[in-house]
Design a protein around this motif. Structure first.
Motif, short mmCIF file in Angstrom:
data_model
loop_
_atom_site.label_atom_id
_atom_site.label_comp_id
_atom_site.label_asym_id
_atom_site.label_seq_id
_atom_site.Cartn_x
_atom_site.Cartn_y
_atom_site.Cartn_z
N PHE A 122 0.84 -1.20 0.00
CA PHE A 122 0.00 0.00 0.00
C PHE A 122 0.87 1.25 0.00
N ALA A 123 0.61 2.17 -0.90
CA ALA A 123 1.31 3.46 -0.91
C ALA A 123 0.57 4.44 0.00
N VAL A 124 1.22 5.52 0.36
CA VAL A 124 0.58 6.53 1.20
C VAL A 124 0.04 7.67 0.32
N ALA A 125 -1.24 7.98 0.50
CA ALA A 125 -1.86 9.09 -0.24
C ALA A 125 -2.26 10.17 0.75
N GLU A 126 -2.40 11.38 0.26
CA GLU A 126 -2.81 12.47 1.15
C GLU A 126 -3.85 13.35 0.49
N GLY A 127 -4.60 14.06 1.33
CA GLY A 127 -5.57 15.01 0.81
C GLY A 127 -5.69 16.15 1.79
N PRO A 128 -6.41 17.22 1.41
CA PRO A 128 -6.49 18.40 2.28
C PRO A 128 -7.43 18.19 3.47
N ARG A 129 -7.12 18.87 4.56
CA ARG A 129 -7.99 18.76 5.73
C ARG A 129 -9.22 19.64 5.57
N ILE A 130 -9.09 20.72 4.81
CA ILE A 130 -10.27 21.52 4.45
C ILE A 130 -10.67 21.06 3.06
N ASP A 131 -11.89 20.55 2.93
CA ASP A 131 -12.28 19.99 1.65
C ASP A 131 -13.68 20.47 1.28
N SER A 132 -14.03 20.30 0.02
CA SER A 132 -15.37 20.72 -0.39
C SER A 132 -16.37 19.69 0.14
N ASP A 133 -17.62 20.09 0.26
CA ASP A 133 -18.60 19.12 0.74
C ASP A 133 -18.88 18.05 -0.32
N TRP A 134 -18.48 18.34 -1.56
CA TRP A 134 -18.63 17.30 -2.59
C TRP A 134 -17.69 16.12 -2.28
N TYR A 135 -16.41 16.42 -2.03
CA TYR A 135 -15.48 15.32 -1.72
C TYR A 135 -15.81 14.64 -0.40
N ASN A 136 -16.19 15.46 0.59
CA ASN A 136 -16.41 14.88 1.92
C ASN A 136 -17.73 14.09 1.99
N PHE A 137 -18.74 14.52 1.18
CA PHE A 137 -20.06 13.89 1.29
C PHE A 137 -20.59 13.35 -0.05
#
Ligand code: PHE
Length: 357
Positions: A122-137
């Protein structure tokens, strides 16, 4: 005169410090000192006597003054010597005696988790802690009216007045990184994503910011069996036990179908947790087969690919492994706590070096 000379030269030689020497100076050659008094007597003398005593007194005064000056210089030197030998400082010493920081349990466990999953590809991926509600929900099949939005105790970011776009959120889980990774790399995927997440909640086992690790594997023939094997391998390595027992409990998440919450067989003896034995079950993660709508939102064709996903609480498994009773203490920056639960900076988790302490 000879008496005076002997008396004061002796007193000067005996003076132990500058203050004592000053006393001698005042008594000898000060305005009201003995030599000055003798000088005053010159007036009462006959010119002949004066011619002898005058120069003799002046010579005595000069002799005493130079003895005073010599003694003073010697005392100043001695005082400096004394200071130099007592007030030394080793500038090569470290500036602080307890100068080592320590590795926070969350960082340590993140490294441990990463090492174990890296070993399984497994590789490590990252994303922002502040995200749009589209990505989060939305992309995770949680539409606007879905109760999960309320259940997640979401922190919404304020929009400027008149800006009617949906607000960004502090991500409530690491699952949005599933979508971002699928968009970026397409299938197949095999990643974990450790990172901070936010929910408005605060008690002994909840803090408004905490950490999860997301897992996502997408390929042509992925099933629940792969999920089960992967999680069992992880738990064995993480808790350093051979006989783990995991219980997959049917559950519901909008972004997986079917979904399962996973519990770990354990026992609590004298406040000590034992993994792999006993009659208790401890929930450690949520998981399931990635919902076709989620694959599609990530740009992957669900008719060709399947995947499993899981989300695990890093702080939760750190508490379990290292016997830390209160989650809130993780984020209070109390130095005593950090020294007690922190890890030596060189104690890096590796599979060959061992992960358990
Ligand atoms: N995102 C879920 C949570 O925060 C956990 C989860 C991740 C469940 C992936 C299933 C699949 O609780």
């Amino acid at each position: 005169m000879e008496e005076l000379r002997a008396k004061y030269l002796d007193a000067i030689a005996q003076a132990a410090d500058e203050a004592a020497l000053e006393d001698v100076r005042i008594a000898a050659v000060g305005k009201k000192g003995e030599v000055a008094l003798k000088m005053r007597e010159l007036g009462k003398m006959s010119p002949e006597e004066r011619q002898v005593s005058g120069p003799a007194l002046n010579a005595l005064k000069d002799e005493i003054n130079s003895a005073l000056a010599a003694r003073k210089a010697a005392l100043v030197d001695a005082a400096l010597e004394e200071r130099l030998s007592s007030e030394w400082l080793d500038v090569t010493l470290p500036a602080r005696r307890r100068g080592q920081g320590s590795i926070h349990p969350v960082s340590q466990v993140t490294e441990e988790v990463t090492a174990i999953f890296a070993d399984m590809g497994f590789a490590v991926a990252e994303g922002p802690r502040i995200d749009s509600d589209w990505y989060n929900f939305d992309a995770l099949n949680i539409p606007g009216h879905h109760p999960a939005r309320a259940e997640m105790d979401t922190f919404y970011m304020h929009r400027a007045d008149g800006d009617n776009r949906p607000p960004h959120v502090l991500r409530t889980h690491t699952s949005p990184v599933q979508i971002r990774t699928m968009e970026k790399t397409g299938a197949p995927v095999r990643i974990i994503c450790p990172g901070g997440v936010y929910r408005a909640d605060y008690d002994q086992t909840h803090t408004p910011m905490f950490h999860q690790v997301e897992g996502l594997a997408v390929d042509k023939d992925i099933s629940m069996a792969n999920l089960k094997w992967t999680l069992e391998e992880f738990v064995k390595a993480f808790f350093n036990v051979d006989n783990v027992e995991l219980r997959f409990r049917a559950s519901h998440f909008p972004f997986t179908e079917p979904s399962a919450e996973v519990d770990l067989r354990c026992s609590w003896k004298d406040g000590q947790l034992r993994v792999g034995e006993g009659d208790d079950w401890m929930e450690i993660l949520g998981s399931g087969m990635v919902h076709p709508k989620v694959l599609a939102a990530g740009g992957i064709d669900p008719a060709q690919w399947q995947g499993f996903a899981f989300g695990m609480g890093i702080d939760r498994i750190a508490m379990l492994k290292y016997g830390i009773p209160d989650l809130r203490s993780f984020f209070e920056s109390d130095l005593r706590w950090l020294r007690h639960y922190g890890f030596a900076a060189l104690d890096q988790p590796t599979l060959h070096g061992g992960l358990a302490r």
